[in-house]
Design a protein around this motif. Structure first.
Motif, PDB file in Angstrom:
ATOM      1  N   ARG A 166       0.779  -1.559  -0.406  1.00  0.00           N
ATOM      2  CA  ARG A 166       0.173  -0.068  -0.166  1.00  0.00           C
ATOM      3  C   ARG A 166       0.996   1.194  -0.330  1.00  0.00           C
ATOM      4  N   LEU A 167       0.575   2.052  -0.512  1.00  0.00           N
ATOM      5  CA  LEU A 167       1.069   3.847  -0.949  1.00  0.00           C
ATOM      6  C   LEU A 167       0.507   4.046   0.326  1.00  0.00           C
ATOM      7  N   VAL A 168       0.697   4.782   1.184  1.00  0.00           N
ATOM      8  CA  VAL A 168      -0.104   5.391   2.169  1.00  0.00           C
ATOM      9  C   VAL A 168       1.337   7.418   1.976  1.00  0.00           C
ATOM     10  N   ARG A 169       0.147   7.901   2.907  1.00  0.00           N
ATOM     11  CA  ARG A 169       0.684   9.354   3.458  1.00  0.00           C
ATOM     12  C   ARG A 169       1.265   9.674   4.995  1.00  0.00           C
ATOM     13  N   SER A 170       1.931   9.747   4.711  1.00  0.00           N
ATOM     14  CA  SER A 170       2.037   9.901   6.503  1.00  0.00           C
ATOM     15  C   SER A 170       1.776  10.981   7.048  1.00  0.00           C
ATOM     16  N   GLY A 171       1.912  11.881   8.024  1.00  0.00           N
ATOM     17  CA  GLY A 171       1.342  12.853   9.490  1.00  0.00           C
ATOM     18  C   GLY A 171       2.464  13.638  10.369  1.00  0.00           C
ATOM     19  N   GLU A 172       1.992  13.208  11.837  1.00  0.00           N
ATOM     20  CA  GLU A 172       3.705  13.657  12.396  1.00  0.00           C
ATOM     21  C   GLU A 172       3.712  12.118  12.751  1.00  0.00           C
ATOM     22  N   HIS A 173       5.420  12.340  13.602  1.00  0.00           N
ATOM     23  CA  HIS A 173       5.699  11.029  14.019  1.00  0.00           C
ATOM     24  C   HIS A 173       6.204  11.743  15.555  1.00  0.00           C
ATOM     25  N   ARG A 174       6.067  11.108  16.000  1.00  0.00           N
ATOM     26  CA  ARG A 174       5.912  10.966  17.503  1.00  0.00           C
ATOM     27  C   ARG A 174       6.055   9.170  18.797  1.00  0.00           C
ATOM     28  N   ASN A 175       7.028   9.581  19.369  1.00  0.00           N
ATOM     29  CA  ASN A 175       6.589   8.394  20.294  1.00  0.00           C
ATOM     30  C   ASN A 175       7.159   7.426  19.350  1.00  0.00           C
ATOM     31  N   GLY A 176       7.408   7.547  18.347  1.00  0.00           N
ATOM     32  CA  GLY A 176       7.809   5.983  18.255  1.00  0.00           C
ATOM     33  C   GLY A 176       7.228   6.159  16.861  1.00  0.00           C
ATOM     34  N   GLN A 177       6.128   5.967  17.009  1.00  0.00           N
ATOM     35  CA  GLN A 177       4.504   6.089  16.077  1.00  0.00           C
ATOM     36  C   GLN A 177       4.404   7.091  14.489  1.00  0.00           C
ATOM     37  N   VAL A 178       3.812   6.693  13.680  1.00  0.00           N
ATOM     38  CA  VAL A 178       3.740   7.433  12.748  1.00  0.00           C
ATOM     39  C   VAL A 178       2.187   7.520  12.482  1.00  0.00           C
ATOM     40  N   GLU A 179       1.614   8.725  11.971  1.00  0.00           N
ATOM     41  CA  GLU A 179       0.063   8.593  11.867  1.00  0.00           C
ATOM     42  C   GLU A 179      -0.028   8.788  10.014  1.00  0.00           C
ATOM     43  N   ILE A 180      -1.392   8.023  10.441  1.00  0.00           N
ATOM     44  CA  ILE A 180      -0.808   7.623   8.937  1.00  0.00           C
ATOM     45  C   ILE A 180      -2.618   8.620   8.515  1.00  0.00           C
ATOM     46  N   LEU A 181      -2.689   9.387   6.903  1.00  0.00           N
ATOM     47  CA  LEU A 181      -3.889  10.147   6.773  1.00  0.00           C
ATOM     48  C   LEU A 181      -4.285   9.189   5.327  1.00  0.00           C
ATOM     49  N   ALA A 182      -3.409   9.246   5.048  1.00  0.00           N
ATOM     50  CA  ALA A 182      -4.160   8.375   3.394  1.00  0.00           C
ATOM     51  C   ALA A 182      -3.967   6.826   3.838  1.00  0.00           C
ATOM     52  N   GLY A 183      -4.592   6.194   3.178  1.00  0.00           N
ATOM     53  CA  GLY A 183      -4.342   5.072   2.826  1.00  0.00           C
ATOM     54  C   GLY A 183      -4.258   3.539   3.692  1.00  0.00           C
ATOM     55  N   VAL A 184      -4.894   3.902   4.273  1.00  0.00           N
ATOM     56  CA  VAL A 184      -5.300   2.395   5.572  1.00  0.00           C
ATOM     57  C   VAL A 184      -6.466   2.564   5.834  1.00  0.00           C
TER      58      VAL A 184
END
Length: 344
Positions: free
Chosen positions: A302-320
């Motif tokens: 899947r191709l995704v678009r990420s947002g903020e990175h914080r505390n070892g996690q990444v926010e997925i804005l689109a694609g999931v």
């Protein structure tokens, strides 16, 4: 010639036959022969995330004074240099004030004379050799002379400009021998022990901020990142830029300097559902970001678009989508369509 064209026609026919006989399931067969890979997965679920928008600002000293003259005169002494650290009460500028000194001498002489006249007339009144009206008149003259002397002393003190607080000379706009005039800036003194970040917040966001709130602050040049406390919010917005000034107090740091570029994250719109996945699940390929989703024990790219990175996690804005299983570990070696086995 006929045989030459016949040979070419036969060769072209053989090539077309070879292409036409190629197995359409060849790619699928190749994928099915891939070994099964062990992966760890997580099931993503929507989480409420408050959107934030960064605005640019600058580091400023809480205490900042522009030193200016109150009288006219030539600068005799300027004992401080740019960047000098001064204590409260230290001499910053000495202005030539010959006329003021002469005026003070005259005022003090007049005061001494008025005092002698007043004291003499009081003694005469005690002996009934004067009147109360005369004593009262001389007393008034004495009070006027006293006020004149106080004014002359204040004017003389204006010739000696001292530091109103301890700090650093951050700007120097004059030199010894220059003419100082009332209101003309000479120096800028800042207390770098107490710093703040000042930003112009869009009026809509400024309404969501209140005094005492903490907001993330970053200063790239100083590699500085912490939260600042809102100390002041302008009650009115600028009509041209539609922004309001917000000041945040930050803790002092040796690498911080007034004037440095700063970024402040302001609360944005209403909370929205987003998906958080481990940073190990997302891989970059050029400008694209991708991850693997497991469906029926098969990995799907899947191709995704990420947002903020914080505390070892990444926010997925689109694609999931919510409820899908995302490969958290082991995805770096996967191929699209490869069979997988989920392990705990």
């Amino acid at each position: 010639m006929f045989h030459k064209y016949l040979s070419s026609a036969l060769l072209l026919g053989l090539l077309l036959t070879a292409v036409g006989c190629k197995d359409p399931n060849h790619a699928r067969t190749k994928t099915q022969t891939l070994p099964s890979a062990e992966v760890r997965v997580i099931t993503v679920a929507g989480q409420a995330s408050q959107r934030q928008i960064e605005v640019a600002g600058a580091v400023e000293a809480v205490q900042k004074a522009t030193i200016a003259a109150k009288i006219s005169g030539v600068i005799e002494e300027l004992p401080v240099a740019l960047g000098a650290v001064v204590k409260k009460g230290a001499l910053l500028v000495k202005i030539s004030a010959g006329e003021i000194t002469a005026r003070l001498s005259q005022a003090e002489t007049q005061l001494a004379q008025a005092q002698r006249n007043f004291e003499r007339e009081k003694r005469l009144l005690e002996k009934d050799a004067s009147t109360r009206e005369t004593v009262k008149s001389l007393e008034d003259a004495y009070r006027v002379a006293e006020a004149g002397a106080s004014e002359a002393r204040a004017m003389r003190n204006y010739a000696m400009i001292t530091a109103p607080f301890a700090g650093i000379i951050t700007q120097k706009m004059t030199n010894t021998g220059d003419l100082a005039t009332p209101g003309t800036p000479l120096l800028v003194l800042e207390n770098t022990e107490q710093l703040q970040v000042v930003v112009a917040a869009p009026e809509g966001m400024a309404l969501k901020i209140k005094q005492g709130d903490t907001l993330p602050v970053s200063i790239p040049a100083a590699e500085f990142s912490q939260t600042g406390t809102v100390t002041e919010i302008s009650p009115s917005a600028d009509s041209a830029s539609r922004t309001a000034l917000v000041k945040l107090r930050i803790e002092g740091d040796a690498s911080l300097r007034p004037g440095q570029y700063a970024r402040v994250a302001l609360p944005g719109g209403a909370a929205a559902d987003t998906f958080l996945v481990p940073e190990t699940a997302v891989f970059r390929f050029g400008q694209m970001e991708r991850l693997f989703v497991v469906q029926e024990n098969t990995a799907h790219l899947r191709l995704v678009r990420s947002g903020e990175h914080r505390n070892g996690q990444v926010e997925i804005l689109a694609g999931v989508n919510g409820g899908e299983q995302v490969v958290a570990q082991g995805g770096e070696r996967l191929v699209d369509g490869q069979p997988v086995r989920i392990v705990q």
